[in-house]
Design a protein around this motif. Structure first.
Motif, PDB file in Angstrom:
ATOM      1  N   TYR A 140       0.836  -1.207   0.000  1.00 16.22           N
ATOM      2  CA  TYR A 140       0.000   0.000   0.000  1.00 16.22           C
ATOM      3  C   TYR A 140       0.870   1.257   0.000  1.00 16.22           C
ATOM      4  O   TYR A 140       0.618   2.209  -0.742  1.00 16.22           O
ATOM      5  CB  TYR A 140      -0.897   0.019   1.241  1.00 16.22           C
ATOM      6  CG  TYR A 140      -2.049  -0.948   1.223  1.00 16.22           C
ATOM      7  CD1 TYR A 140      -2.731  -1.220   0.044  1.00 16.22           C
ATOM      8  CD2 TYR A 140      -2.465  -1.581   2.393  1.00 16.22           C
ATOM      9  CE1 TYR A 140      -3.805  -2.108   0.023  1.00 16.22           C
ATOM     10  CE2 TYR A 140      -3.536  -2.465   2.387  1.00 16.22           C
ATOM     11  CZ  TYR A 140      -4.196  -2.727   1.211  1.00 16.22           C
ATOM     12  OH  TYR A 140      -5.253  -3.594   1.201  1.00 16.22           O
ATOM     13  N   GLY A 149       1.049   3.810  -3.071  1.00 15.51           N
ATOM     14  CA  GLY A 149       0.584   5.165  -2.784  1.00 15.51           C
ATOM     15  C   GLY A 149       1.643   6.208  -3.087  1.00 15.51           C
ATOM     16  O   GLY A 149       1.347   7.260  -3.661  1.00 15.51           O
ATOM     17  N   SER A 161       1.448   9.024  -5.931  1.00 17.87           N
ATOM     18  CA  SER A 161       1.598  10.421  -5.527  1.00 17.87           C
ATOM     19  C   SER A 161       2.527  11.167  -6.475  1.00 17.87           C
ATOM     20  O   SER A 161       2.285  12.329  -6.821  1.00 17.87           O
ATOM     21  CB  SER A 161       2.153  10.505  -4.100  1.00 17.87           C
ATOM     22  OG  SER A 161       1.250   9.970  -3.165  1.00 17.87           O
ATOM     23  N   PHE A 192      -4.116  13.836  -0.432  1.00 13.93           N
ATOM     24  CA  PHE A 192      -5.282  12.936  -0.399  1.00 13.93           C
ATOM     25  C   PHE A 192      -4.837  11.481  -0.477  1.00 13.93           C
ATOM     26  O   PHE A 192      -5.324  10.621   0.273  1.00 13.93           O
ATOM     27  CB  PHE A 192      -6.227  13.274  -1.556  1.00 13.93           C
ATOM     28  CG  PHE A 192      -7.542  12.552  -1.486  1.00 13.93           C
ATOM     29  CD1 PHE A 192      -8.626  13.126  -0.841  1.00 13.93           C
ATOM     30  CD2 PHE A 192      -7.701  11.300  -2.059  1.00 13.93           C
ATOM     31  CE1 PHE A 192      -9.849  12.461  -0.774  1.00 13.93           C
ATOM     32  CE2 PHE A 192      -8.913  10.630  -1.986  1.00 13.93           C
ATOM     33  CZ  PHE A 192      -9.992  11.213  -1.350  1.00 13.93           C
ATOM     34  N   ILE A 193      -3.895  11.188  -1.381  1.00 13.76           N
ATOM     35  CA  ILE A 193      -3.400   9.814  -1.531  1.00 13.76           C
ATOM     36  C   ILE A 193      -2.722   9.346  -0.247  1.00 13.76           C
ATOM     37  O   ILE A 193      -2.914   8.202   0.199  1.00 13.76           O
ATOM     38  CB  ILE A 193      -2.429   9.724  -2.722  1.00 13.76           C
ATOM     39  CG1 ILE A 193      -3.184   9.984  -4.028  1.00 13.76           C
ATOM     40  CG2 ILE A 193      -1.757   8.346  -2.780  1.00 13.76           C
ATOM     41  CD1 ILE A 193      -2.274  10.253  -5.215  1.00 13.76           C
ATOM     42  N   VAL A 237      -5.292   8.347   2.273  1.00 18.11           N
ATOM     43  CA  VAL A 237      -5.876   7.042   1.956  1.00 18.11           C
ATOM     44  C   VAL A 237      -4.946   5.922   2.402  1.00 18.11           C
ATOM     45  O   VAL A 237      -5.363   4.937   3.018  1.00 18.11           O
ATOM     46  CB  VAL A 237      -6.174   6.929   0.441  1.00 18.11           C
ATOM     47  CG1 VAL A 237      -6.591   5.504   0.088  1.00 18.11           C
ATOM     48  CG2 VAL A 237      -7.266   7.915   0.034  1.00 18.11           C
ATOM     49  N   VAL A 238      -3.654   6.069   2.101  1.00 21.38           N
ATOM     50  CA  VAL A 238      -2.673   5.063   2.519  1.00 21.38           C
ATOM     51  C   VAL A 238      -2.627   4.970   4.041  1.00 21.38           C
ATOM     52  O   VAL A 238      -2.603   3.876   4.615  1.00 21.38           O
ATOM     53  CB  VAL A 238      -1.275   5.401   1.956  1.00 21.38           C
ATOM     54  CG1 VAL A 238      -0.216   4.469   2.553  1.00 21.38           C
ATOM     55  CG2 VAL A 238      -1.271   5.298   0.443  1.00 21.38           C
ATOM     56  N   ALA A 273      -4.965   5.630   6.130  1.00 22.57           N
ATOM     57  CA  ALA A 273      -6.187   4.992   6.614  1.00 22.57           C
ATOM     58  C   ALA A 273      -6.147   3.480   6.404  1.00 22.57           C
ATOM     59  O   ALA A 273      -6.712   2.723   7.194  1.00 22.57           O
ATOM     60  CB  ALA A 273      -7.396   5.591   5.893  1.00 22.57           C
ATOM     61  N   LEU A 274      -5.486   3.037   5.345  1.00 22.45           N
ATOM     62  CA  LEU A 274      -5.368   1.602   5.087  1.00 22.45           C
ATOM     63  C   LEU A 274      -4.388   0.924   6.041  1.00 22.45           C
ATOM     64  O   LEU A 274      -4.627  -0.200   6.495  1.00 22.45           O
ATOM     65  CB  LEU A 274      -4.910   1.370   3.643  1.00 22.45           C
ATOM     66  CG  LEU A 274      -5.910   1.674   2.537  1.00 22.45           C
ATOM     67  CD1 LEU A 274      -5.233   1.640   1.173  1.00 22.45           C
ATOM     68  CD2 LEU A 274      -7.058   0.662   2.571  1.00 22.45           C
ATOM     69  N   GLY A 317     -10.227  13.704   2.731  1.00 22.97           N
ATOM     70  CA  GLY A 317      -9.435  12.491   2.858  1.00 22.97           C
ATOM     71  C   GLY A 317      -9.870  11.673   4.066  1.00 22.97           C
ATOM     72  O   GLY A 317      -9.957  10.439   4.001  1.00 22.97           O
TER      73      GLY A 317
END
Length: 229
Positions: free
Chosen positions: A51, A55, A59, A89-90, A93-94, A96-97, A228
């Motif tokens: 991830y 990501g 980016s 934003f990316i 997301v990373v 959060a994962l 995000g």
């Protein structure tokens, strides 16, 4: 004394003292490691590293190609940063994962290496890598640790689905997005313009510009932080 295009100039009028920046790096990393161990946050798995790598790579693609292309059709102003917003934003997301300390630092480390390979070149390194990883990356990791690995409410139990508990999680999620947005507005004006750029090239420090840029970056960064989150 110079190395790889770095002047190591610490006497530029108005620049942030190197002692303050060094103390920030040491204290910030110490806090990150201490609370990561105290809260028992886990180490990376293989899928976490995938991830992070994907990501970081995306980016680079966004900031230097997609975002750069879109930015040609928008006004040139500190209030608008399509390339940076996409990267931010990316990264969220990373984060959060993965939700583990070190996610931000490692993501920005890979991002910076890829940026040097395909866009900037390696002049001025390792200062640019230190700047990216230990400002944006460290800020993000500190928020992950502060949330005890439950970034953006992921992992919280919602009290059997009660509306009050759900609103609490949503509120905390928005708050985290706002905090990250404000934190991400700090590095470029204060750390880069106020310290790293004069350190590397001897550039003039203008605190009026630094203050303006910081305030100009906050609205957009906060909005992207909330989206995000």
């Amino acid at each position: 004394m110079a190395f790889n295009g770095i002047k190591f100039d610490t006497s530029v009028p108005g620049m942030v003292p190197w002692e303050i920046v060094t103390i920030y790096f040491i204290v910030g990393l110490a806090i990150l490691f201490y609370f990561a161990r105290r809260f028992g946050l886990k180490s990376f798995t293989t899928i976490d590293l995938v991830y992070i790598a994907v990501g970081a790579a995306f980016s680079v693609v966004w900031e230097f190609y997609i975002g750069s292309f879109i930015g040609r059709f928008l006004p040139s102003t500190p209030f608008i940063g399509v390339g940076f917003w996409g990267r931010m934003f990316i990264l969220l997301v990373v984060a959060a994962l993965v939700r583990k300390p070190g996610t931000g630092i490692l993501s920005l480390l890979i991002f910076n290496i890829l940026s040097d390979l395909f866009f900037y070149g390696f002049g001025g390194e390792p200062m640019y890598t230190i700047y990216e990883a230990l400002t944006y990356g460290l800020f993000l990791d500190l928020v992950i640790v502060a949330s005890r690995g439950k970034l953006f409410g992921i992992g919280y139990k919602s009290g059997n689905g009660s509306s009050v508990a759900t609103r609490t999680v949503v509120g905390l999620t928005i708050l985290e997005g706002v905090i990250i947005g404000i934190l991400f507005a700090i590095p470029d004006p204060i750390f880069y313009l106020g310290f790293f750029r004069p350190l590397i090239s001897g550039a003039i420090v203008n605190w009026a510009t630094i203050q303006f840029d910081f305030l100009a970056f906050i609205p957009g960064d906060v909005i992207i932080g909330i989206l995000g989150a």
